[in-house]
Design an enzyme around this catalytic site. Structure first.
Site, PDB file in Angstrom:
ATOM      1  N   CYS A 143      10.626  52.265 -87.266  1.00 40.72           N
ATOM      2  CA  CYS A 143       9.573  52.187 -88.275  1.00 40.72           C
ATOM      3  C   CYS A 143      10.024  51.249 -89.400  1.00 40.72           C
ATOM      4  O   CYS A 143      11.212  51.067 -89.649  1.00 40.72           O
ATOM      5  CB  CYS A 143       9.293  53.584 -88.833  1.00 40.72           C
ATOM      6  SG  CYS A 143       7.939  53.611 -90.032  1.00 40.72           S
ATOM      7  N   ASP A 163       9.747  51.822 -92.416  1.00 40.73           N
ATOM      8  CA  ASP A 163      10.111  52.649 -93.572  1.00 40.73           C
ATOM      9  C   ASP A 163      11.499  52.272 -94.115  1.00 40.73           C
ATOM     10  O   ASP A 163      12.459  52.161 -93.349  1.00 40.73           O
ATOM     11  CB  ASP A 163      10.089  54.119 -93.117  1.00 40.73           C
ATOM     12  CG  ASP A 163      10.173  55.082 -94.280  1.00 40.73           C
ATOM     13  OD1 ASP A 163      11.179  55.040 -95.014  1.00 40.73           O
ATOM     14  OD2 ASP A 163       9.241  55.883 -94.458  1.00 40.73           O
ATOM     15  N   ARG A 181      13.651  53.875 -95.544  1.00 34.90           N
ATOM     16  CA  ARG A 181      14.706  54.902 -95.478  1.00 34.90           C
ATOM     17  C   ARG A 181      15.370  54.995 -94.109  1.00 34.90           C
ATOM     18  O   ARG A 181      16.299  55.785 -93.930  1.00 34.90           O
ATOM     19  CB  ARG A 181      14.106  56.279 -95.838  1.00 34.90           C
ATOM     20  CG  ARG A 181      13.501  56.327 -97.225  1.00 34.90           C
ATOM     21  CD  ARG A 181      12.586  57.523 -97.411  1.00 34.90           C
ATOM     22  NE  ARG A 181      11.386  57.429 -96.584  1.00 34.90           N
ATOM     23  CZ  ARG A 181      10.390  58.319 -96.591  1.00 34.90           C
ATOM     24  NH1 ARG A 181      10.461  59.362 -97.402  1.00 34.90           N
ATOM     25  NH2 ARG A 181       9.345  58.167 -95.810  1.00 34.90           N
ATOM     26  N   HIS A 185      10.747  58.981 -87.177  1.00 35.76           N
ATOM     27  CA  HIS A 185      11.423  59.720 -88.255  1.00 35.76           C
ATOM     28  C   HIS A 185      10.476  60.702 -88.928  1.00 35.76           C
ATOM     29  O   HIS A 185       9.255  60.606 -88.788  1.00 35.76           O
ATOM     30  CB  HIS A 185      11.991  58.740 -89.287  1.00 35.76           C
ATOM     31  CG  HIS A 185      10.923  58.026 -90.069  1.00 35.76           C
ATOM     32  ND1 HIS A 185      10.559  58.386 -91.342  1.00 35.76           N
ATOM     33  CD2 HIS A 185      10.138  56.981 -89.740  1.00 35.76           C
ATOM     34  CE1 HIS A 185       9.593  57.580 -91.759  1.00 35.76           C
ATOM     35  NE2 HIS A 185       9.321  56.713 -90.809  1.00 35.76           N
ATOM     36  N   CYS A 240       6.902  60.280 -91.888  1.00 35.21           N
ATOM     37  CA  CYS A 240       6.473  58.917 -91.587  1.00 35.21           C
ATOM     38  C   CYS A 240       5.081  58.659 -92.184  1.00 35.21           C
ATOM     39  O   CYS A 240       4.112  59.354 -91.856  1.00 35.21           O
ATOM     40  CB  CYS A 240       6.445  58.705 -90.072  1.00 35.21           C
ATOM     41  SG  CYS A 240       5.939  57.030 -89.621  1.00 35.21           S
TER      42      CYS A 240
END
Ligand SMILES: [Zn+2]
Length: 216
Positions: A43, A45, A47, A104, A107
């Site tokens: 992803c 993202d 993090r 994750h 999300c």
């Protein structure tokens, strides 16, 4: 710190480490090219950066990132298939031996899909709905109304991506002859736990306890 100055400071650290202290590695990569054995589809993202999570050096993992780590089904048409292009290059040109779908917890892409599934309209959004529709069956299976189903939908989304990977005939043939393995992993940003999909049970378990990953 100004965000661009933050980037520049990070770049200077990278350069000092990889182009000064570990110049042999970067010279070899430049001269001989990349030969990663692993592809990670992750992803976008901020993090869940695969290079950070897996402590990877340059040249070790070939990465494509998109919203929710989705793989579209095999569709060789004239559309702009960014993720499929990266998969094609990784499999056919680099010859990666492992592909990991890395989803994750928490999300944002999955949260948007759940919201749409609940009947909400995402105002002023032109792309995310159609993209996340790729994983609609994950919502249909686990429901979007129950807050407790969030992780289940995220994990089901990973299974959808694995299923879509197998719709590419040149992936399926490599999986069948054992030259390529597909993995579905889910990272819990709360605890730091990494869970892997066990194809035998259909469940996700802590990576260290999945027999196939441990060579058992
Ligand atoms: Zn995400």
């Amino acid at each position: 710190m100004n965000p661009i100055n933050r980037l520049l400071a990070g770049y200077r650290s990278y350069r000092a480490l990889y182009h000064e202290k570990r110049g042999d590695l970067t010279r070899q990569l430049a001269e001989e090219g990349q030969k990663p054995e692993i592809m990670v589809i992750a992803c976008s993202d901020s993090r869940v950066d695969p290079a950070i999570l897996f402590n990877a050096d340059p040249g070790e993992i070939f990465v494509v990132r998109n919203v929710a780590a989705l793989v579209p089904p095999y569709s060789p048409d004239s559309s702009h298939h960014g993720t499929s292009s990266a998969i094609e290059f990784a499999v056919k040109d680099l010859g990666v031996r492992e592909i990991v779908i890395l989803g994750h917890h928490k999300c944002g892409g999955v949260q948007a899909m759940r919201s749409i599934h609940q009947g909400n309209k995402l105002e002023d959004r032109e792309f995310i709905g159609a993209w996340m529709a790729l994983a609609e069956d994950a919502c249909a299976m686990h429901g979007a109304d129950d807050p407790g189903s969030e992780a289940a939908v995220e994990m089901a989304t990973i299974k959808t991506s694995i299923r879509n990977l197998k719709s590419f005939p040149w992936i399926l043939s490599r999986v069948d002859d054992g030259s390529l393995r597909l993995h579905g992993w889910w990272f819990d940003i709360n605890t730091g736990n990494m869970l892997a999909h066990d194809p035998k049970t259909g469940q996700f378990s802590i990576v260290d306890s999945v027999p196939d990953l441990m060579g058992k």
